[in-house]
Design a protein around this motif. Structure first.
Motif, PDB file in Angstrom:
ATOM      1  N   VAL A 123       0.855  -1.197   0.000  1.00  0.00           N
ATOM      2  CA  VAL A 123       0.000   0.000   0.000  1.00  0.00           C
ATOM      3  C   VAL A 123       0.889   1.245   0.000  1.00  0.00           C
ATOM      4  N   PRO A 124       1.623   1.495  -1.070  1.00  0.00           N
ATOM      5  CA  PRO A 124       2.620   2.566  -1.072  1.00  0.00           C
ATOM      6  C   PRO A 124       2.039   3.958  -0.827  1.00  0.00           C
ATOM      7  N   GLU A 125       0.859   4.247  -1.373  1.00  0.00           N
ATOM      8  CA  GLU A 125       0.287   5.577  -1.160  1.00  0.00           C
ATOM      9  C   GLU A 125      -0.030   5.796   0.314  1.00  0.00           C
ATOM     10  N   THR A 126      -0.623   4.791   0.952  1.00  0.00           N
ATOM     11  CA  THR A 126      -0.930   4.891   2.376  1.00  0.00           C
ATOM     12  C   THR A 126       0.353   4.962   3.200  1.00  0.00           C
ATOM     13  N   ALA A 127       1.354   4.173   2.821  1.00  0.00           N
ATOM     14  CA  ALA A 127       2.628   4.196   3.541  1.00  0.00           C
ATOM     15  C   ALA A 127       3.273   5.577   3.468  1.00  0.00           C
ATOM     16  N   ALA A 128       3.165   6.218   2.312  1.00  0.00           N
ATOM     17  CA  ALA A 128       3.732   7.561   2.155  1.00  0.00           C
ATOM     18  C   ALA A 128       3.026   8.553   3.073  1.00  0.00           C
ATOM     19  N   ARG A 129       1.715   8.452   3.157  1.00  0.00           N
ATOM     20  CA  ARG A 129       0.958   9.347   4.031  1.00  0.00           C
ATOM     21  C   ARG A 129       1.308   9.102   5.498  1.00  0.00           C
ATOM     22  N   LEU A 130       1.546   7.835   5.856  1.00  0.00           N
ATOM     23  CA  LEU A 130       1.915   7.523   7.236  1.00  0.00           C
ATOM     24  C   LEU A 130       3.286   8.103   7.580  1.00  0.00           C
ATOM     25  N   ALA A 131       4.243   7.948   6.670  1.00  0.00           N
ATOM     26  CA  ALA A 131       5.569   8.505   6.921  1.00  0.00           C
ATOM     27  C   ALA A 131       5.486  10.009   7.170  1.00  0.00           C
ATOM     28  N   ALA A 132       4.681  10.695   6.370  1.00  0.00           N
ATOM     29  CA  ALA A 132       4.511  12.139   6.547  1.00  0.00           C
ATOM     30  C   ALA A 132       3.843  12.448   7.883  1.00  0.00           C
ATOM     31  N   ALA A 133       2.838  11.670   8.249  1.00  0.00           N
ATOM     32  CA  ALA A 133       2.141  11.893   9.519  1.00  0.00           C
ATOM     33  C   ALA A 133       3.080  11.718  10.706  1.00  0.00           C
ATOM     34  N   LEU A 134       4.037  10.812  10.580  1.00  0.00           N
ATOM     35  CA  LEU A 134       4.994  10.564  11.660  1.00  0.00           C
ATOM     36  C   LEU A 134       6.149  11.566  11.652  1.00  0.00           C
ATOM     37  N   GLY A 135       6.093  12.514  10.723  1.00  0.00           N
ATOM     38  CA  GLY A 135       7.060  13.606  10.733  1.00  0.00           C
ATOM     39  C   GLY A 135       8.319  13.370   9.925  1.00  0.00           C
ATOM     40  N   ARG A 136       8.367  12.275   9.144  1.00  0.00           N
ATOM     41  CA  ARG A 136       9.546  11.986   8.320  1.00  0.00           C
ATOM     42  C   ARG A 136       9.094  11.534   6.933  1.00  0.00           C
ATOM     43  N   PRO A 137       8.598  12.450   6.111  1.00  0.00           N
ATOM     44  CA  PRO A 137       8.140  12.061   4.765  1.00  0.00           C
ATOM     45  C   PRO A 137       9.285  11.515   3.932  1.00  0.00           C
ATOM     46  N   ALA A 138       8.930  10.696   2.947  1.00  0.00           N
ATOM     47  CA  ALA A 138       9.936  10.108   2.070  1.00  0.00           C
ATOM     48  C   ALA A 138      10.738  11.197   1.367  1.00  0.00           C
ATOM     49  N   ILE A 139      12.042  10.991   1.279  1.00  0.00           N
ATOM     50  CA  ILE A 139      12.876  11.925   0.543  1.00  0.00           C
ATOM     51  C   ILE A 139      12.832  11.565  -0.940  1.00  0.00           C
ATOM     52  N   GLU A 140      13.313  12.471  -1.768  1.00  0.00           N
ATOM     53  CA  GLU A 140      13.237  12.254  -3.215  1.00  0.00           C
ATOM     54  C   GLU A 140      13.923  10.944  -3.599  1.00  0.00           C
ATOM     55  N   GLY A 141      13.198  10.124  -4.345  1.00  0.00           N
ATOM     56  CA  GLY A 141      13.737   8.860  -4.798  1.00  0.00           C
ATOM     57  C   GLY A 141      13.552   7.708  -3.828  1.00  0.00           C
ATOM     58  N   GLN A 142      13.071   7.973  -2.624  1.00  0.00           N
ATOM     59  CA  GLN A 142      12.880   6.908  -1.640  1.00  0.00           C
ATOM     60  C   GLN A 142      11.505   6.274  -1.802  1.00  0.00           C
ATOM     61  N   GLU A 143      11.437   4.959  -1.743  1.00  0.00           N
ATOM     62  CA  GLU A 143      10.154   4.274  -1.822  1.00  0.00           C
ATOM     63  C   GLU A 143       9.362   4.501  -0.536  1.00  0.00           C
ATOM     64  N   ALA A 144       8.047   4.403  -0.662  1.00  0.00           N
ATOM     65  CA  ALA A 144       7.170   4.756   0.456  1.00  0.00           C
ATOM     66  C   ALA A 144       7.288   3.800   1.636  1.00  0.00           C
ATOM     67  N   ALA A 145       7.345   2.497   1.365  1.00  0.00           N
ATOM     68  CA  ALA A 145       7.360   1.526   2.462  1.00  0.00           C
ATOM     69  C   ALA A 145       8.586   1.684   3.364  1.00  0.00           C
ATOM     70  N   PRO A 146       9.803   1.737   2.811  1.00  0.00           N
ATOM     71  CA  PRO A 146      10.952   1.977   3.690  1.00  0.00           C
ATOM     72  C   PRO A 146      10.860   3.306   4.440  1.00  0.00           C
ATOM     73  N   ALA A 147      10.289   4.322   3.791  1.00  0.00           N
ATOM     74  CA  ALA A 147      10.137   5.614   4.457  1.00  0.00           C
ATOM     75  C   ALA A 147       9.233   5.497   5.676  1.00  0.00           C
ATOM     76  N   ALA A 148       8.128   4.757   5.533  1.00  0.00           N
ATOM     77  CA  ALA A 148       7.203   4.587   6.665  1.00  0.00           C
ATOM     78  C   ALA A 148       7.860   3.815   7.803  1.00  0.00           C
ATOM     79  N   VAL A 149       8.567   2.754   7.463  1.00  0.00           N
ATOM     80  CA  VAL A 149       9.242   1.955   8.494  1.00  0.00           C
ATOM     81  C   VAL A 149      10.330   2.778   9.174  1.00  0.00           C
ATOM     82  N   GLU A 150      11.095   3.532   8.390  1.00  0.00           N
ATOM     83  CA  GLU A 150      12.131   4.376   8.974  1.00  0.00           C
ATOM     84  C   GLU A 150      11.529   5.455   9.877  1.00  0.00           C
TER      85      GLU A 150
END
Length: 367
Positions: free
Chosen positions: A270-297
């Protein structure tokens, strides 16, 4: 876009230092004259503060984690024998859970005064344990008619327990993103709840007496519970119910420990949802980063800040327990889970949680 959303009917009264006045107003509104106060011995002083303006008919302090059926039966009998017409529970998830167990069979209404971030007060989900098996269900009779929130009560909650309880609330948010009843409304509530929890918990760790941080965390916990009440139990909660009911692991710490492992498993689907979660947690994905690793990080960065629980081994779970736990979890996996779940998946996930490692997100097998 097509979905059906149900919002549960409940009154919420939020005010630091206002619990006694707000509770008295609710007792009067409900015209209750035989109030049973449920609070553990540890929670008794807070319950005395909250009930300072009413006259309870019965005090009950036998509160046990995961609500054993035998304890629920004793409390139900006491409520019936004392003609109780209102249950007031002051405490954490176990206290609220006992009140729900009474309401389930008696229909007596509940007013909940939470002292942790458990969130049970805002759901119509009940759970009891018998023969090493935790059974849960949904019934509107167990939904508290009113929740009285007073962040003053959470200021004495130790930081370690605040963190595990708050991450339990965050688990409600994350599970709500893909649970059986997930929809755009409860996803919005869940993501805002996650944002508030991340900010609030960081503030609590920085200054445990910070009332504004405590209020922010309590607000986030409520949003988390409301989203969870609508979305239902996802894979994370099914796993934790097995770990708690069968192996008697502590509720909040178990949720806090298992959460990153489930997120790493589901997020790639669920990459779109994962991206939104990463942003909600205060660390949105950086350019070129996939959403799932961004959310986990993002989740793991928050956990590092909070010095969160890391390993189920710290709470008595062992490698020898994994096969039984795996088979029990497989029987409960929701059909809505975004990734197909196998025996090997659950074994690997529980092994990671046992040892305190978060597996890297991988290419999913979509359901």
């Amino acid at each position: 876009m097509k979905f059906e959303h149900i919002t549960l009917g409940q009154r919420v009264m939020f005010g630091s230092g206002q619990s006694a006045a707000n509770l008295a107003a609710e007792v009067a509104r409900l015209d209750a004259s035989r109030v049973m106060v449920i609070a553990s011995e540890f929670e008794r002083s807070m319950a005395k503060t909250a009930t300072a303006q009413i006259s309870p008919a019965l005090w009950w302090d036998e509160v046990i984690m995961h609500v054993p059926v035998e304890a629920a039966e004793r409390a139900r009998s006491a409520a019936n024998e004392n003609d109780v017409d209102l249950l007031v529970c002051v405490g954490g998830g176990s206290t609220t859970g006992l009140a729900k167990a009474i309401a389930l069979t008696t229909g007596i209404p509940i007013v909940a005064v939470p002292t942790t971030y458990a969130g049970s007060e805002a759901t119509n989900v009940w759970g009891v344990t018998e023969d090493r098996t935790k059974t849960t269900g949904v019934d509107d009779r167990v939904l508290p008619v009113t929740v009285v929130y007073d962040a003053d009560f959470t200021r004495t909650l130790p930081v370690e327990l605040s963190v595990s309880s708050g991450l339990n609330a965050l688990a409600h948010c994350i599970d709500s993103l893909w649970a059986p009843g997930a929809d755009p409304i409860n996803r919005a509530l869940a993501l805002e709840g996650a944002r508030a929890l991340a900010i609030g918990l960081a503030g609590v760790v920085a200054n445990p007496k910070d009332l504004a941080a405590r209020e922010q965390t309590l607000h986030g916990a409520y949003l988390a519970a409301v989203s969870f009440a609508s979305a239902g139990s996802g894979l994370h909660h099914k796993i934790c119910h097995v770990l708690g009911g069968t192996f008697n692991l502590p509720h909040a710490q178990t949720h806090a420990t298992v959460l990153p492992c489930v997120l790493a498993f589901n997020a790639p689907a669920v990459p779109e949802t994962a991206a939104r979660l990463a942003a909600a947690l205060g660390r949105p994905a950086i350019e070129g980063q996939e959403a799932a690793p961004a959310a986990v990080e993002a989740l793991n960065a928050l956990r590092d800040t909070l010095d969160a629980p890391t390993a189920l081994a710290d709470y008595g779970f062992t490698a020898a327990d994994i096969p039984e736990a795996t088979q029990r979890v497989l029987k409960a996996v929701p059909a809505s889970n975004p990734v197909t779940v196998t025996d090997g998946d659950i074994t690997a996930l529980l092994t990671a949680a046992l040892n305190g490692t978060t597996p890297a997100p991988s290419t999913p097998s979509l359901t």
